[in-house]
Design an enzyme around this catalytic site. Structure first.
Site, PDB file in Angstrom:
ATOM      1  N   TYR A  84       1.139  -5.716  -4.406  1.00  0.00           N
ATOM      2  CA  TYR A  84       0.845  -6.924  -3.604  1.00  0.00           C
ATOM      3  C   TYR A  84      -0.631  -6.925  -3.165  1.00  0.00           C
ATOM      4  CZ  TYR A  84       1.891 -10.607  -0.128  1.00  0.00           C
ATOM      5  OH  TYR A  84       1.934 -11.767   0.610  1.00  0.00           O
ATOM      6  N   SER A 131      -3.042 -13.308   1.973  1.00  0.00           N
ATOM      7  CA  SER A 131      -2.273 -12.617   3.022  1.00  0.00           C
ATOM      8  C   SER A 131      -3.236 -11.775   3.842  1.00  0.00           C
ATOM      9  CB  SER A 131      -1.235 -11.700   2.375  1.00  0.00           C
ATOM     10  OG  SER A 131      -0.701 -10.804   3.332  1.00  0.00           O
TER      11      SER A 131
HETATM   12  P1  NAP Z   1       9.367 -17.533  -0.103  1.00  0.00           P
HETATM   13  O1  NAP Z   1      10.003 -18.071   1.130  1.00  0.00           O
HETATM   14  O2  NAP Z   1       9.997 -16.387  -0.786  1.00  0.00           O
HETATM   15  O3  NAP Z   1       9.154 -18.749  -1.147  1.00  0.00           O
HETATM   16  C1  NAP Z   1       8.532 -18.463  -2.369  1.00  0.00           C
HETATM   17  C2  NAP Z   1       8.276 -19.730  -3.153  1.00  0.00           C
HETATM   18  O4  NAP Z   1       7.531 -19.386  -4.334  1.00  0.00           O
HETATM   19  C3  NAP Z   1       9.538 -20.429  -3.625  1.00  0.00           C
HETATM   20  O5  NAP Z   1       9.288 -21.823  -3.671  1.00  0.00           O
HETATM   21  C4  NAP Z   1       9.727 -19.870  -5.047  1.00  0.00           C
HETATM   22  O6  NAP Z   1      10.428 -20.754  -5.923  1.00  0.00           O
HETATM   23  C5  NAP Z   1       8.273 -19.762  -5.487  1.00  0.00           C
HETATM   24  N1  NAP Z   1       8.030 -18.775  -6.533  1.00  0.00           N
HETATM   25  C6  NAP Z   1       8.232 -17.439  -6.494  1.00  0.00           C
HETATM   26  N2  NAP Z   1       7.822 -16.869  -7.640  1.00  0.00           N
HETATM   27  C7  NAP Z   1       7.361 -17.866  -8.425  1.00  0.00           C
HETATM   28  C8  NAP Z   1       6.794 -17.917  -9.722  1.00  0.00           C
HETATM   29  N3  NAP Z   1       6.636 -16.809 -10.450  1.00  0.00           N
HETATM   30  N4  NAP Z   1       6.412 -19.121 -10.227  1.00  0.00           N
HETATM   31  C9  NAP Z   1       6.573 -20.245  -9.494  1.00  0.00           C
HETATM   32  N5  NAP Z   1       7.103 -20.272  -8.248  1.00  0.00           N
HETATM   33  C10 NAP Z   1       7.486 -19.082  -7.730  1.00  0.00           C
HETATM   34  O7  NAP Z   1       7.861 -17.073   0.205  1.00  0.00           O
HETATM   35  P2  NAP Z   1       6.845 -17.510   1.390  1.00  0.00           P
HETATM   36  O8  NAP Z   1       7.049 -16.569   2.517  1.00  0.00           O
HETATM   37  O9  NAP Z   1       6.899 -18.969   1.620  1.00  0.00           O
HETATM   38  O10 NAP Z   1       5.449 -17.107   0.703  1.00  0.00           O
HETATM   39  C11 NAP Z   1       4.542 -18.068   0.176  1.00  0.00           C
HETATM   40  C12 NAP Z   1       3.191 -17.395  -0.045  1.00  0.00           C
HETATM   41  O11 NAP Z   1       2.696 -16.888   1.198  1.00  0.00           O
HETATM   42  C13 NAP Z   1       3.243 -16.197  -1.003  1.00  0.00           C
HETATM   43  O12 NAP Z   1       2.116 -16.209  -1.848  1.00  0.00           O
HETATM   44  C14 NAP Z   1       3.212 -15.000  -0.068  1.00  0.00           C
HETATM   45  O13 NAP Z   1       2.651 -13.865  -0.704  1.00  0.00           O
HETATM   46  C15 NAP Z   1       2.345 -15.530   1.047  1.00  0.00           C
HETATM   47  N6  NAP Z   1       2.537 -14.843   2.328  1.00  0.00           N
HETATM   48  C16 NAP Z   1       3.751 -14.853   2.962  1.00  0.00           C
HETATM   49  C17 NAP Z   1       3.908 -14.175   4.171  1.00  0.00           C
HETATM   50  C18 NAP Z   1       5.236 -14.144   4.918  1.00  0.00           C
HETATM   51  O14 NAP Z   1       5.403 -13.343   5.852  1.00  0.00           O
HETATM   52  N7  NAP Z   1       6.189 -15.012   4.600  1.00  0.00           N
HETATM   53  C19 NAP Z   1       2.812 -13.498   4.738  1.00  0.00           C
HETATM   54  C20 NAP Z   1       1.585 -13.515   4.078  1.00  0.00           C
HETATM   55  C21 NAP Z   1       1.449 -14.198   2.861  1.00  0.00           C
HETATM   56  P3  NAP Z   1      12.053 -20.741  -6.022  1.00  0.00           P
HETATM   57  O15 NAP Z   1      12.547 -21.397  -4.763  1.00  0.00           O
HETATM   58  O16 NAP Z   1      12.378 -21.568  -7.234  1.00  0.00           O
HETATM   59  O17 NAP Z   1      12.462 -19.318  -6.123  1.00  0.00           O
END
Ligand code: NAP
Length: 253
Positions: free
Chosen positions: A158, A145
């Site tokens: 985080y 991130s």
């Molecule tokens: P999201 O929409 O909340 O989706 C999270 C995904 O991770 C889902 O598939 C969830 O599975 C899975 N997950 C959560 N905890 C888990 C665990 N303990 N073991 C296995 N799977 C798990 O999140 P996202 O926004 O796509 O984020 C993806 C990555 O990008 C993360 O690492 C996040 O920190 C990073 N990121 C996101 C943003 C943002 O603004 N969105 C910005 C910077 C970085 P389920 O569907 O089964 O719950």
């Protein structure tokens, strides 16, 4: 340059929703077979598997909480039994922290968030690398991130989790390059996903993330596809030499 991942198998953690879903679909579009990891939402994972199969690739969903070593071990064994190899590992699964100061953070929350972002990727690298070494080329991507650029207050768990994840990536990049394995970091800014929408609401009081479009680089908030494009290039033969690098997907900041 054409990107062709045919004949390669990817394991994408958190591949059922958001950024991981876009990465799984993008890798499949480029020709890869994909193992889709998820934690609890089997329906969302099944939808991604169906879309990949409709492209003519192999795909299967695997439930495992990445911070649980036993579940990772069982998942990797199952993926290897089903697909024969793992050529690409994308450590994407993630959770947000609650937005408290360090003084107000429950130790259990800190331990959980750091475990998901750093321990899980470490376990999966340990489990996947030995067979990757024999494949000629292997690729590991950490979805970190832009949080690690700023280390903002009220993001302790985080920030710590993503910093440790990046340390892991740079270490693996040096340890495994002699075995043909590249390990790189892709770092999104606020992205249109369920987590992104929750973050926009919690940190800025914004009900609809698209209210931020006009003030964002290129006139829009980043999408999961913006992140997936960088991942797909990094793991392909179009990237022969970038290793131990971090790409911020933030429109220039
Ligand atoms: P999201 O929409 O909340 O989706 C999270 C995904 O991770 C889902 O598939 C969830 O599975 C899975 N997950 C959560 N905890 C888990 C665990 N303990 N073991 C296995 N799977 C798990 O999140 P996202 O926004 O796509 O984020 C993806 C990555 O990008 C993360 O690492 C996040 O920190 C990073 N990121 C996101 C943003 C943002 O603004 N969105 C910005 C910077 C970085 P389920 O569907 O089964 O719950």
């Amino acid at each position: 340059m054409d990107i062709d991942l045919s004949g390669r198998t990817a394991l994408v953690t958190g591949g059922s929703r958001g950024i991981g879903r876009a990465i799984a679909l993008s890798l499949a579009e480029a020709g890869a077979d994909v193992a889709v990891n998820y934690r609890g939402n089997a329906e969302a994972a099944a939808e991604v598997v169906g879309r990949i199969e409709a492209m003519g690739r192999r795909a299967r969903a695997y439930a495992a909480s990445v911070e649980n070593f036993d579940e990772d071990e069982a998942m990797v064994a199952a993926v290897l039994a089903d697909f024969g190899a793992i050529d690409i590992l994308v450590n994407n699964a993630g959770i947000a922290s609650r937005g408290n100061s360090v003084a107000d953070t429950d130790p259990a929350e800190m331990e959980r968030v750091v475990a998901v972002h750093a321990f899980g990727p470490h376990y999966l690298c340990k489990l996947v690398i030995p067979q990757m070494r024999a494949r000629g080329r292997g690729d590991i991507i950490m979805i970190s991130s832009v949080a690690t650029l700023g280390m903002a207050g009220r993001g302790g768990p985080y920030n710590m989790g993503k910093a440790a994840m990046e340390a892991l990536a740079l270490t693996v990049a040096k340890e495994e390059r002699g075995n043909g394995i590249r390990c790189n970091i892709v770092a999104p800014s606020l992205t249109v996903t369920e987590m992104g929408s929750r973050l926009a609401k919690a940190t800025r009081g914004i009900a609809d993330i698209h209210e931020l479009d006009a003030a964002s680089p290129f006139g829009r908030v980043s999408t999961p596809q913006d992140v997936a494009s960088a991942v797909t290039w990094l793991v392909s033969s179009a990237n022969p030499y970038a290793n131990g690098q971090k790409i911020n997907i933030n429109g220039g900041g």
